[in-house]
Design an enzyme around this catalytic site. Structure first.
Site, mmCIF file in Angstrom:
data_model
loop_
_atom_site.group_PDB
_atom_site.id
_atom_site.type_symbol
_atom_site.label_atom_id
_atom_site.label_comp_id
_atom_site.label_asym_id
_atom_site.label_seq_id
_atom_site.Cartn_x
_atom_site.Cartn_y
_atom_site.Cartn_z
ATOM 1 N N ASP A 80 8.731 2.947 0.172
ATOM 2 C CA ASP A 80 8.310 3.530 0.440
ATOM 3 C C ASP A 80 8.569 2.914 2.036
ATOM 4 O O ASP A 80 7.429 2.122 2.745
ATOM 5 C CB ASP A 80 6.626 2.752 0.353
ATOM 6 C CG ASP A 80 5.657 3.144 0.946
ATOM 7 O OD1 ASP A 80 6.293 4.841 1.582
ATOM 8 O OD2 ASP A 80 4.426 3.277 0.216
ATOM 9 N N LYS A 130 3.974 9.428 8.769
ATOM 10 C CA LYS A 130 3.733 8.496 10.173
ATOM 11 C C LYS A 130 4.652 8.888 11.414
ATOM 12 O O LYS A 130 4.197 9.543 11.305
ATOM 13 C CB LYS A 130 3.754 7.162 9.948
ATOM 14 C CG LYS A 130 2.222 6.071 8.920
ATOM 15 C CD LYS A 130 2.395 5.086 9.511
ATOM 16 C CE LYS A 130 0.693 5.377 8.384
ATOM 17 N NZ LYS A 130 1.049 4.260 6.814
ATOM 18 N N TYR A 145 0.429 -1.294 -0.490
ATOM 19 C CA TYR A 145 -0.234 0.073 -0.203
ATOM 20 C C TYR A 145 0.613 1.463 -0.243
ATOM 21 O O TYR A 145 2.092 1.874 0.653
ATOM 22 C CB TYR A 145 -0.634 -0.084 1.456
ATOM 23 C CG TYR A 145 -1.502 1.314 1.551
ATOM 24 C CD1 TYR A 145 -3.209 1.143 1.022
ATOM 25 C CD2 TYR A 145 -1.765 2.290 2.862
ATOM 26 C CE1 TYR A 145 -3.921 2.203 0.617
ATOM 27 C CE2 TYR A 145 -2.886 3.721 2.647
ATOM 28 C CZ TYR A 145 -3.546 3.039 1.806
ATOM 29 O OH TYR A 145 -4.332 4.350 2.235
#
Ligand SMILES: *Cc1c(COP(=O)(O)O)cnc(C)c1O
Length: 431
Positions: free
Chosen positions: A239, A267, A144
C-alpha cells in the site's frame, strides 16, 4: 492569534455535518481546541479564515508534494476544466497518466485509476481474492488502508486516534477474514500462514508505516514478506498510497528494492485532486473486468481534471532533482529538530525517510504499534498547540506522518526549528 472565524465556521458546520468535518482527524479531537478552517494555500504556506499564516507540514495529508497551488498544476486543471469536466468515455489523459505510472513504478505493468486510496486498496484486495481464489487477508496492526470494512481491523490513523480499531458497522463475518500480524515481526506472519493453510489471498503492508506515526521497516522485514508470500502462494500488496512518488520516483519499492505483486497508490498521484490507483503484473490485473471476471468500476474514475493534476505533478517529480531536494529539506528539518529537542531536554524519537517525518514523544525506539502507543499523546498535544501558535501547521494527532514539499524553503524550515525550540520551552520538562 485570532480564531473567531474558524470557531464560527466550526459551529456552523457542526449543525449540518457530523462533528463538523468530512474526515475525523480534522476535528482536532486528539489535541483539543478548534480546528482552523483553511482559506487558501500558496507554496508551503496555508492561510486560515482569520488571516493567520502557517508553514504547512500536513500537505493535505500527503498529496501536495509540489506545495499548494503549484502554477503547473493550476494551469493543467484550468485547461482541463474548460474542455469539459467529465465524459464517461475514455480520454487521452488516462493513457498519459497510466504511462507515467508504469514508467515510474517498477512492478506495475497495468494500472487502473479510481478516486481515492480507499477504493484502490478495496479493489486490489478483490483482485487478489479473485486471482488466488482465497478469502483471507493478512494486515498489520497500526497500518491503515482506507476505510473499507475489510481493513478496519486494528487500523491506524484516525481509527487509532479514536480508539475504535474495530468499527461498529463492520460485520463479524468480514472481520473474521482479516488476520492481524505485528509490524516488523515476520514470526507473527509465519504463524498466521501456518494457522490458515491455503486460505490467505494476500498480505497487505505499508512499506513505510505512515499511519501510526512513521514506523520504518527493519532490515529484512519487507524481503521476508516477499519470501513468505511466495512460499505460501499468496500475493504481496504494497500500500503505497503515502509512499508512492514520495519515497522515491518509484516509491518505497524502488528505494527498498523489494517488489510486490500489486501496488496501491493515492495522495501524490492526484496532486491534490481525488485520484487513487492500483496496479501490478499484467497476468494479475487482467483478472479485472472487462478482460476478466473481477468486477470494478467508477463513474468518475479517470476524471479529466484529476488526471491533469496528476500528470502535472508526476512530471515535476520525474524530471530534475526533486528527490534530492526533498531529501535535503527533510534532513535539514530532522537535524534541526533533534538539536532543538536535545537543547530543551525533551526525550523523543525522530523518525524520517526522505520527506516523511515523525517525532514520537517517547524515550524508546518505535518499531510497531505497541511502541508507538507508548508515546505521551498529551505532551504531543501541548507541542502541537505551541507550534500552531507560532505559525507551524503539524498533524493534529501523534499517530500521523509529517510531510515536506518541494515548495518548502530552507528559510521556512529554519523558522520551524526556531519555533520548535520556543514551543518546547513551554512544555513542562521531565527529569
Ligand atoms: C490515506 C491512506 C489510504 C486511504 O486513502 P484515501 O484517499 O483517504 O481513501 C490508504 N492507505 C494508506 C497507506 C493511506 O495513508
Amino acid at each position: 492569534m485570532s480564531t473567531d472565524h474558524s470557531k464560527e465556521l466550526f459551529e456552523r458546520s457542526g449543525r449540518v455535518i457530523p462533528g463538523g468535518v468530512n474526515s475525523p482527524v480534522r476535528a482536532f479531537r486528539a489535541v483539543g481546541g478548534t480546528p482552523r478552517f483553511a482559506a487558501r494555500g500558496e507554496g508551503a504556506s496555508i492561510y486560515d479564515v482569520d488571516g493567520n499564516r502557517y508553514v504547512d507540514y500536513v500537505c493535505s495529508w500527503g498529496p501536495l508534494i509540489a506545495g499548494h497551488a503549484h502554477p503547473d498544476v493550476v494551469r493543467a486543471v484550468q485547461l482541463a476544466a474548460a474542455r469539459g469536466s467529465s465524459f464517461g468515455a475514455p480520454t487521452e489523459a488516462e493513457a498519459e497518466l497510466a504511462e507515467l505510472v508504469v514508467e515510474m513504478v517498477p512492478s506495475i505493468e497495468l494500472v487502473r485509476f479510481v478516486s481515492s486510496g480507499t477504493e484502490a486498496t478495496m479493489s486490489a484486495l478483490r483482485v487478489a481474492r479473485g486471482y488466488t481464489g482465497r478469502s483471507k487477508v493478512i494486515k498489520f496492526a497500526g497500518c491503515y488502508h482506507g476505510h473499507a470494512d475489510a481493513f478496519l481491523v486494528n487500523a491506524g490513523s484516525g481509527a487509532l486516534t479514536f480508539g475504535t480499531p474495530d468499527s461498529p458497522g463492520v460485520t463479524a463475518g468480514t472481520a473474521s477474514d482479516t488476520l492481524t500480524a505485528r509490524y516488523n515481526d515476520l514470526g507473527s506472519v509465519g504463524r498466521l500462514f501456518a494457522e490458515n493453510p491455503d486460505q490467505v489471498a494476500c498480505v497487505i503492508v505499508e512499506p513505510y508505516a505512515g499511519n501510526m506515526g512513521l514506523v520504518l521497516p527493519a532490515a529484512g522485514f519487507l524481503e521476508g514478506l516477499r519470501e513468505l508470500t511466495r512460499q505460501h502462494g499468496a500475493l504481496l500488496i504494497f500500500d503505497e498510497v503515502i509512499t508512492g512518488f514520495r519515497a522515491a520516483r518509484g516509491g518505497a519499492q524502488e528505494r527498498e528494492n523489494v517488489f510486490p505483486d500489486l501496488t496501491t497508490l493515492g495522495k501524490v498521484i492526484g496532486g491534490g485532486l481525488p485520484v487513487g490507483a492500483f496496479g501490478g503484473r499484467a497476468e494479475i490485473m487482467e483478472c479485472l473486468s472487462p478482460v476478466g471476471p473481477v468486477y470494478q468500476a467508477g463513474t468518475l474514475s479517470g476524471n479529466p481534471l484529476a488526471m491533469a493534476a496528476g500528470i502535472a505533478t508526476l512530471r515535476l517529480l520525474r524530471d530534475g532533482d526533486a528527490y534530492r531536494r526533498l531529501e535535503a529539506l527533510g534532513a535539514q528539518l530532522e537535524q534541526g529538530l533533534r538539536k532543538a529537542f536535545a537543547r530543551r531536554g525533551v526525550q523523543a524519537q525522530h523518525v524520517r525517510r526522505g520527506s516523511m517525518f515523525c517525532v514520537f514523544f517517547t524515550g524508546q525506539p518505535v518499531s510497531d504499534l505497541e511502541g508507538a502507543k507508548r508515546s505521551d499523546t498529551a505532551r504531543y498535544a501541548s507541542y502541537f498547540h505551541a507550534m500552531l501558535e507560532r505559525g507551524v501547521w503539524l498533524a493534529p494527532a501523534q499517530f500521523e506522518t509529517g510531510f515536506v514539499s518541494l515548495a518548502h524553503t530552507e528559510a521556512a524550515i529554519d523558522a520551524t526549528i526556531a519555533a520548535a525550540e520556543q514551543a518546547l520551552a513551554t512544555l513542562e520538562v521531565r527529569a
